[in-house]
Structure formats: structure tokens, C-alpha cells
Design a protein around this motif. Structure first.
Motif, PDB file in Angstrom:
ATOM      1  N   ASP A 366       0.791  -1.227   0.000  1.00 29.98           N
ATOM      2  CA  ASP A 366       0.000   0.000   0.000  1.00 29.98           C
ATOM      3  C   ASP A 366       0.827   1.283   0.000  1.00 29.98           C
ATOM      4  OD1 ASP A 366      -2.187  -1.685   0.125  1.00 29.98           O
ATOM      5  OD2 ASP A 366      -2.401  -1.511   2.298  1.00 29.98           O
ATOM      6  N   GLN A 367       1.789   1.400   0.907  1.00 32.23           N
ATOM      7  CA  GLN A 367       2.450   2.686   1.106  1.00 32.23           C
ATOM      8  C   GLN A 367       3.794   2.486   1.813  1.00 32.23           C
ATOM      9  OE1 GLN A 367       0.725   5.159   4.297  1.00 32.23           O
ATOM     10  NE2 GLN A 367      -0.711   3.481   4.726  1.00 32.23           N
ATOM     11  N   ARG A 368       4.540   3.623   1.929  1.00 35.54           N
ATOM     12  CA  ARG A 368       5.863   3.629   2.552  1.00 35.54           C
ATOM     13  C   ARG A 368       6.816   2.705   1.789  1.00 35.54           C
ATOM     14  NH1 ARG A 368       4.537   3.620   9.116  1.00 35.54           N
ATOM     15  NH2 ARG A 368       3.249   5.493   9.094  1.00 35.54           N
ATOM     16  N   LEU A 369       7.096   3.058   0.556  1.00 35.80           N
ATOM     17  CA  LEU A 369       7.866   2.167  -0.322  1.00 35.80           C
ATOM     18  C   LEU A 369       9.131   2.840  -0.862  1.00 35.80           C
ATOM     19  CD1 LEU A 369       4.737   0.939  -2.379  1.00 35.80           C
ATOM     20  CD2 LEU A 369       5.620   0.000  -0.248  1.00 35.80           C
ATOM     21  N   PRO A 370      10.000   3.421  -0.020  1.00 40.49           N
ATOM     22  CA  PRO A 370       9.884   3.601   1.432  1.00 40.49           C
ATOM     23  C   PRO A 370       9.332   4.990   1.781  1.00 40.49           C
ATOM     24  CG  PRO A 370      12.096   4.152   0.756  1.00 40.49           C
ATOM     25  CD  PRO A 370      11.350   3.779  -0.504  1.00 40.49           C
ATOM     26  N   ARG A 371       9.195   5.248   3.085  1.00 38.73           N
ATOM     27  CA  ARG A 371       8.862   6.584   3.580  1.00 38.73           C
ATOM     28  C   ARG A 371      10.146   7.201   4.129  1.00 38.73           C
ATOM     29  NH1 ARG A 371       4.192   8.494   7.950  1.00 38.73           N
ATOM     30  NH2 ARG A 371       5.109  10.524   8.443  1.00 38.73           N
ATOM     31  N   CYS A 372      10.681   8.185   3.406  1.00 37.70           N
ATOM     32  CA  CYS A 372      11.995   8.764   3.714  1.00 37.70           C
ATOM     33  C   CYS A 372      11.855   9.964   4.640  1.00 37.70           C
ATOM     34  CB  CYS A 372      12.683   9.191   2.415  1.00 37.70           C
ATOM     35  SG  CYS A 372      12.830   7.879   1.188  1.00 37.70           S
ATOM     36  N   ARG A 373      12.591   9.947   5.725  1.00 37.92           N
ATOM     37  CA  ARG A 373      12.554  11.052   6.684  1.00 37.92           C
ATOM     38  C   ARG A 373      13.972  11.388   7.137  1.00 37.92           C
ATOM     39  NH1 ARG A 373      10.414  10.529  11.299  1.00 37.92           N
ATOM     40  NH2 ARG A 373       8.954  12.279  11.398  1.00 37.92           N
ATOM     41  N   HIS A 374      14.274  12.676   7.237  1.00 40.13           N
ATOM     42  CA  HIS A 374      15.505  13.221   7.817  1.00 40.13           C
ATOM     43  C   HIS A 374      16.759  13.020   6.967  1.00 40.13           C
ATOM     44  CE1 HIS A 374      13.310  14.108  11.461  1.00 40.13           C
ATOM     45  NE2 HIS A 374      12.988  12.842  11.625  1.00 40.13           N
ATOM     46  N   GLY A 375      17.022  11.826   6.496  1.00 38.76           N
ATOM     47  CA  GLY A 375      18.313  11.514   5.891  1.00 38.76           C
ATOM     48  C   GLY A 375      18.603  12.279   4.616  1.00 38.76           C
ATOM     49  N   HIS A 376      19.910  12.421   4.300  1.00 35.94           N
ATOM     50  CA  HIS A 376      20.316  13.191   3.123  1.00 35.94           C
ATOM     51  C   HIS A 376      20.673  12.296   1.947  1.00 35.94           C
ATOM     52  CE1 HIS A 376      24.433  11.918   3.717  1.00 35.94           C
ATOM     53  NE2 HIS A 376      24.865  12.708   2.753  1.00 35.94           N
ATOM     54  N   ALA A 377      20.656  10.944   2.140  1.00 38.21           N
ATOM     55  CA  ALA A 377      21.123  10.047   1.074  1.00 38.21           C
ATOM     56  C   ALA A 377      20.332   8.745   1.065  1.00 38.21           C
ATOM     57  CB  ALA A 377      22.617   9.766   1.248  1.00 38.21           C
ATOM     58  N   PHE A 378      19.223   8.733   0.324  1.00 41.69           N
ATOM     59  CA  PHE A 378      18.445   7.509   0.117  1.00 41.69           C
ATOM     60  C   PHE A 378      18.468   7.181  -1.377  1.00 41.69           C
ATOM     61  CE2 PHE A 378      15.861   9.435   3.758  1.00 41.69           C
ATOM     62  CZ  PHE A 378      16.565   8.736   4.736  1.00 41.69           C
ATOM     63  N   HIS A 379      18.872   5.980  -1.712  1.00 38.89           N
ATOM     64  CA  HIS A 379      18.955   5.560  -3.110  1.00 38.89           C
ATOM     65  C   HIS A 379      17.886   4.501  -3.351  1.00 38.89           C
ATOM     66  CE1 HIS A 379      21.504   3.779  -6.629  1.00 38.89           C
ATOM     67  NE2 HIS A 379      20.614   4.640  -7.078  1.00 38.89           N
ATOM     68  N   THR A 504      28.223  13.737  -5.581  1.00 36.26           N
ATOM     69  CA  THR A 504      29.293  14.275  -4.736  1.00 36.26           C
ATOM     70  C   THR A 504      30.316  13.183  -4.448  1.00 36.26           C
ATOM     71  OG1 THR A 504      27.738  15.805  -3.678  1.00 36.26           O
ATOM     72  CG2 THR A 504      29.827  15.403  -2.538  1.00 36.26           C
ATOM     73  N   ASP A 505      31.586  13.454  -4.702  1.00 39.88           N
ATOM     74  CA  ASP A 505      32.650  12.474  -4.473  1.00 39.88           C
ATOM     75  C   ASP A 505      32.649  12.001  -3.019  1.00 39.88           C
ATOM     76  OD1 ASP A 505      33.454  12.719  -7.075  1.00 39.88           O
ATOM     77  OD2 ASP A 505      35.112  14.099  -6.655  1.00 39.88           O
ATOM     78  N   GLY A 506      32.749  10.666  -2.840  1.00 44.96           N
ATOM     79  CA  GLY A 506      32.805  10.088  -1.505  1.00 44.96           C
ATOM     80  C   GLY A 506      31.474   9.872  -0.845  1.00 44.96           C
ATOM     81  N   GLU A 507      30.396  10.384  -1.452  1.00 40.65           N
ATOM     82  CA  GLU A 507      29.071  10.265  -0.844  1.00 40.65           C
ATOM     83  C   GLU A 507      28.272   9.098  -1.404  1.00 40.65           C
ATOM     84  OE1 GLU A 507      27.223  12.172   1.441  1.00 40.65           O
ATOM     85  OE2 GLU A 507      29.041  13.213   2.033  1.00 40.65           O
ATOM     86  N   PHE A 508      28.751   8.509  -2.497  1.00 39.74           N
ATOM     87  CA  PHE A 508      27.953   7.516  -3.212  1.00 39.74           C
ATOM     88  C   PHE A 508      28.848   6.342  -3.591  1.00 39.74           C
ATOM     89  CE2 PHE A 508      24.716   6.880  -6.893  1.00 39.74           C
ATOM     90  CZ  PHE A 508      23.823   6.254  -6.039  1.00 39.74           C
ATOM     91  N   TYR A 509      28.226   5.230  -3.959  1.00 38.93           N
ATOM     92  CA  TYR A 509      28.953   4.028  -4.341  1.00 38.93           C
ATOM     93  C   TYR A 509      28.803   3.791  -5.848  1.00 38.93           C
ATOM     94  CZ  TYR A 509      24.117   2.563  -3.493  1.00 38.93           C
ATOM     95  OH  TYR A 509      22.752   2.497  -3.488  1.00 38.93           O
TER      96      TYR A 509
END
Length: 619
Positions: A366-379, A504-509
Motif C-alpha cells: 500500500d504505502q511507505r515504499l519507502p517513507r523517507c525522513r531526515h536523511g540526506h542520502a536515500f537511493h 558528490t565524491d565520496g558520498e555515493f557508491y
């Protein structure tokens, strides 16, 4: 002379016929293989139980190399009319499995053995935050008890857990270096003992716990958390401790029934290939102060359920105040509130962040697929959104997510950002003639989703940015993967901008997503989301009615309540401790291996209680 020649010819024909007849009899008496396939770092085979065989030994070899390694007894199981064996911990490649029947005297009937065709074993996808900057060798390599090549780590301890031994499985581990071993009994106590021995310095070995068949709430020694199992380090809040542990299912029917798990203060934990049916509250709660957690190839179903928005249970996989985690290749069956990130705003500053969601099958969830809160890096990438009645990706509390190469089929609102775009319109104006009582994100500040190369069909609403719409959109649609979102595009509430972590260099894979058009077939295919073979519980949704339905399906709930595994037991003597060594015995070995109570192989000169031939004896 002519007579003799004719006689010789007739005798030759008779002998040939006899040899063909004997050959036919031998072929008919051989083990009949029903099916066999390669999977992710696993290969499996099923065969028809044959008359005269009391047990079976099963071996694995790289295809064409004739280098056979015998599987543990617990990997060779009886399902009444057929048998099954799973070879775990294989590097990617081609393999064969050989099934050898064993007679009542314990002698292999080699003439009746059967060998599979070549089986294609592939690697798990380790592209995600859980594996970012992890060691590439040693006991902390990768995540869990396995190396990055898919094989068990050196000196890993392997435990097999069934309904029969979950209460009394026993290990003896040293808590403090140089001290006498301590006895730990019961599944939850063994997990607790592992973390205490890790903390005390008496044990520096990875632990692999393998679940066989169905283990129910009442089969366990106790429920150690509100979710059931509790995988927790000794660390205090605000910190975590390395504890390389893998909790995995064997085959296609390993199931936790009426309970799930909580993970706290831990580093390097992996959970895979399990079904969680009718859990207590959350299926998996990655609770506080965890890092490098990997949850993948799980089947998630309804919880026991409550009232209101918890009628289907609470979260399927929730992450709270934890970082560098990957949730990948999981199959969510009509789950209600699937993947919450953080539960509130009053838990300090260690919020959930650096999280990957990839290859998941949100099957009418139904929902929250995902529900993103606060974080600066969700992939969020390569997920299949398949008939979702509310929303897909939820953005709130100033969060930033990068959504790429996902496939949205009849997901009502692919992206919702708190109190802006579609969310605001639903509250103030109404969607489809009906106003919403509140926003999906409870009127929190919004977040920004960078949207690249996604396929959207059948959406109820999707609003992107424009030159005149810089803060009232659902997602910012970019024209290239490398495009940065200008700081001038902010959320309507909170006025936060996108973090641009992905450029951003170093922030991602390093990550190479599947092509978007390949996602539905890959996610639903043989090597895709969910358990091995898609699990032993099958359910097909009626898209015509279920795509827009967010209510519990009574027939599905009833089927889950009636579920029973077909697992009968092991062919050879059941184990008393559930301990197995790391390396399986070679086919040519003749001596019965001997292990101490820690599961380590020992020599004939070892004195004390040992495990020999699946029994405890004094040596």
C-alpha cells in the motif's frame, strides 16, 4: 563353418540384448531427478524417493570438473514423496549436483546415483550502502558470515535451527579470552551468547544461523524483543559493535511463523531467504544505532494485525536511527505500511541515513515504499511498484532521495512530498472529487526526490517541477543521471534543498542499474525478488480489483493462517546440537569426522565430549 558363424552371431545378439536389458534395469533403478536449478550463490535439486534407499548423500562440484564435495546432512531433507538438497555458499559459476542413495547398511549405492545438468549460479547484488567502504578481507569482509564472493568466511561457525531444536540448540563458546567456555542453550540465548562473546573478546568468528523448515513462536526458547528474535550487540546507545552474523533460510520453505526480529547496536548483520508470516508487530525492525545491515531476498506477508491502519500488521521492514543499510530483492505481499524510516523526531540526531532500496517487488503493497525522513542520502532503484493503492516513495523532514530506473505500474501516487504537490492538492482541493483529511506525511516538512529514468503508468497524480514551480512538486525530474538539482528548488514547507549526494565524491557508491524496461521481468524472475524459487507459498493478485484496494484480503490472511510446510525431516540421524563444520567432507573421505562442542573439527587425540556420527560421545 557357416553354422558356427551363425551360432556366434546369435550368441552375440543375445549377449547384446542382455546387456541392454541390464543397462535399462540400472537406469530405471537410478535416482529420478525431478528438477534442479541454480540460484543466487545456491544450487538445489529435488528427486523422487526410491525404494531401497534409507538416506541420500548429495555432492556438489563445479560443472565438468569431477571434484565433488559432500553437503551437510541438514542440507539434505525429506519431504515425504521427494527429497531436496541445497548447496549454499557457492561462488558464481556453473555447478552440478549428484544424488547418491544410501542403503540400510549405510553404504552408498553408487550405481544408482544421478547427476544434474549444469546449473547457473549467480552472485547476489552487493551494490548498496550496506557494502560501502566495508573491508574486503578478514572476518569483517562484506556483510554477514559470507565473503563478497559468496563463500563462507574462514572459521565461520554454522548452526542449523529447526522447530525440533530451537529450544535446546546448545553451543559452548568462550566469553573472555583464556577463560572456560560458557554454555548457551536456545536460539535467542545463542544469539545473545554470540554478542557477549564478541564483546568479551573470547570469540572472533563469524556466525551463520541456517533455518530449516518452519520455526514457530512457541518452538523458541523465548521472545527476546517485541518483534521476537533480538540481534543486539553489547554496545550502549549511541554506538555499535561489529558482529558478522548471517541469519538465512535453507531452500524455498524456511519460515519464521508468528514472530520476526529486531536488530540493535550491531554492525555487519545479514538476513536472507526467509519468509515471515503473521509476525508480532514488525517483520524486521532495524532499531537503533546499526550500521552495515543487509536485508535481502525475503518474503514478507501480513502481520498478526490489529485495528485501524495496523489491520495488516505494522511495518514489514522498518529502519530507525540506523545508517548504511541495504534493503534489496524482497517480495512484499500486500503489506500495509512497508518501509518506514525513523519513527519520530525526538530521538536525538542519529537519524536513519545512507540507505539503499533496490530490486524489491512491492506486490500490491500500500504505502511507505519507502517513507523517507531526515536523511540526506536515500537511493531507490530498480524496484517494481506493482499495483499500489496509496503511494510509493514518501518524502518528509527535509530528506533527499535519488529514484532511478524504477517501474511504476498502477501506483496511485509514485512520489509524495509532505504538504506539497499532490499531497497539498489532496488536502486543499481534493483528488478525484474527494478531499484528504490530512497529508500522507502528516503535514511534516517536505523532502526532495530526484527522479531519473523511471517508468510511470496508471498514476493518479504525478507533479514535476517547472521554471514557475520551484517548490510545489512531487519529484524533480532530471534529464541526465549526473544532473544536479539547483539550490533554488526547495521544499514548500521547511525550504530545504536537495543534497546532491549522488553526484558528490565520496558520498555515493559505484552502481550500474538494470535498464528500466528490464525491471519487471528481472524482479519477478528466477534470480529476482523473494526467496529461492519464489518460496513455497504462492499467491496471485487479481489486478482488476487489488490494484486500488488497500483493505486486507481475507482469503490471503486465511491461507497464511493455514500454511504448513511439507518438510518431514533429515534422512540421516537428526543432529543433537545443530552444529556443522565449515567445510563439507570430500566424497573420498572414509573416516567419520569428529567435532568439539564449538563445531570445530578435531583429531583423534582430542579428549572430552565430541560430536561423532551426529551423536555426542566421550572420546
Amino acid at each position: 563353418m557357416c553354422f558356427q558363424k551363425g551360432k556366434i552371431m546369435r550368441n552375440s545378439l543375445i549377449m547384446t540384448a542382455l546387456l541392454l536389458f541390464v543397462s535399462t534395469l540400472q537406469s530405471a533403478a537410478a535416482v529420478t531427478i525431478q528438477s534442479a536449478e541454480g540460484w543466487l550463490e545456491t544450487a538445489w535439486v529435488e528427486w523422487t524417493n526410491m525404494s531401497g534407499a534409507q538416506a541420500y548423500n548429495v555432492y556438489v562440484s563445479p560443472a565438468g570438473q569431477d571434484s565433488w564435495t559432500r553437503l551437510d546432512n541438514e542440507l539434505v531433507r525429506n519431504y515425504g514423496t521427494y527429497g531436496r538438497a541445497d548447496a549454499l555458499g557457492l561462488k558464481a559459476g556453473m555447478y552440478q549436483l549428484k544424488v547418491v542413495p544410501v542403503n540400510s547398511k549405510g553404504v552408498e549405492m553408487t550405481d544408482e546415483a544421478s547427476t544434474t545438468q549444469s546449473l547457473d549460479v549467480r552472485a547476489h547484488n552487493r551494490q548498496g550502502f550496506a557494502h560501502m567502504n566495508r573491508p574486503t578481507s578478514g572476518w569483517t569482509e562484506g556483510v554477514g558470515a559470507y565473503k563478497n564472493d559468496g563463500t563462507l568466511k574462514d572459521d565461520a561457525v554454522v548452526l542449523y535451527v529447526t522447530a525440533q531444536n530451537a529450544k535446546d540448540i546448545t553451543v559452548q563458546w568462550t566469553r573472555y579470552e583464556g577463560r572456560e567456555p560458557v554454555t548457551w542453550t536456545g536460539l535467542n540465548n545463542v544469539i545473545d551468547g554470540f554478542r557477549k562473546c564478541i564483546d568479551g573478546g573470547g570469540m572472533k568468528k563469524p556466525l551463520c544461523i541456517r533455518v530449516v523448515g518452519t520455526v514457530k513462536n512457541g518452538d523458541c526458547d523465548k521472545m527476546a524483543s517485541s518483534q521476537g528474535l533480538h540481534i543486539k550487540s553489547q554496545a550502549q546507545d549511541g554506538s555499535s559493535v561489529e558482529m558478522p552474523l548471517t541469519l538465512e533460510g535453507v531452500g524455498n520453505d524456511a519460515t519464521l511463523y508468528n514472530f520476526g526480529m529486531q536488530i540493535s547496536n550491531a554492525v555487519g548483520v545479514e538476513v536472507r531467504n526467509l519468509g515471515i508470516l503473521l509476525c508480532l508487530d514488525d517483520g524486521i525492525e532495524i532499531s537503533r544505532y546499526n550500521t552495515n545491515i543487509w536485508i535481502h531476498n525475503m518474503d514478507l506477508f501480513y502481520g498478526q494485525g490489529g485495528s485501524g491502519d495496523k489491520v495488516k500488521g505494522d511495518g514489514a521492514i522498518d529502519i530507525k536511527d540506523s545508517r548504511y543499510c541495504t534493503v534489496s530483492a524482497n517480495h512484499f505481499f500486500d503489506c500495509g505500511k512497508c518501509c518506514l524510516i525513523d519513527a519520530g523526531d525526538n530521538k536525538g540526531t542519529f537519524y536513519g541515513d545512507n540507505l539503499t532500496y533496490c530490486g524489491n517487488w512491492f506486490d500490491h503493497a500500500d504505502q511507505r515504499l519507502p517513507r523517507c525522513r531526515h536523511g540526506h542520502a536515500f537511493h531507490v532503484y530498480n524496484n517494481y511498484y506493482d499495483g499500489n493503492g496509496l503511494y510509493g516513495i514518501g518524502m518528509a523532514c527535509g530528506s533527499s532521495s535519488f529514484a532511478e530506473n524504477n517501474w511504476f505500474r498502477n501506483c496511485l501516487y509514485p512520489v509524495i512530498s509532505s504538504y506539497q504537490g499532490t499531497d497539498r492538492i489532496g488536502i486543499e482541493i481534493g483528488i478525484n472529487g474527494e478531499k484528504q483529511k490530512k497529508g500522507f506525511m502528516s503535514k511534516e516538512n517536505g523532502g526532495i526526490c530526484k527522479f531519473w529514468n523511471n517508468h510511470v503508468e496508471g498514476a493518479g497524480s504525478f507533479i514535476s517541477q517547472s521554471s514557475s514551480n520551484t517548490n510545489d512538486f512531487d519529484a524533480y525530474v532530471v534529464s541526465s543521471r549526473e544532473e544536479k538539482i539547483p539550490a533554488g528548488f526547495t521544499t514548500l514547507h521547511g525550504e530545504t534543498s536537495y543534497s546532491n549526494f549522488d553526484t558528490t565524491d565520496g558520498e555515493f557508491y559505484a552502481c550500474t542499474p538494470l535498464a528500466t524496461e528490464d525491471v519487471p521481468a528481472a524482479v519477478t524472475g528466477q534470480y529476482g525478488a523473494g526467496r529461492c524459487q519464489k518460496g513455497d507459498f504462492a499467491w496471485t493478485f487479481d489486478n482488476a480489483t487489488e490494484d486500488s484496494n488497500c483493505e486486507l484480503i481475507p482469503e490471503l490472511k486465511s491461507a497464511l493462517q493455514s500454511y504448513k510446510s511439507k518438510f518431514v525431516g533429515f534422512y540421516n540421524n537428526p543432529i543433537s546440537t545443530g552444529i556443522r563444520q565449515l567445510t563439507a567432507d570430500k566424497e573420498q573421505a572414509t573416516d567419520t569426522p569428529v567435532y568439539n562442542l564449538s563445531g570445530q573439527r578435531v583429531g583423534k587425540g582430542y579428549k572430552g565430549i565430541v560430536i561423532k556420527g551426529n551423536k555426542k560421545v566421550v572420546q
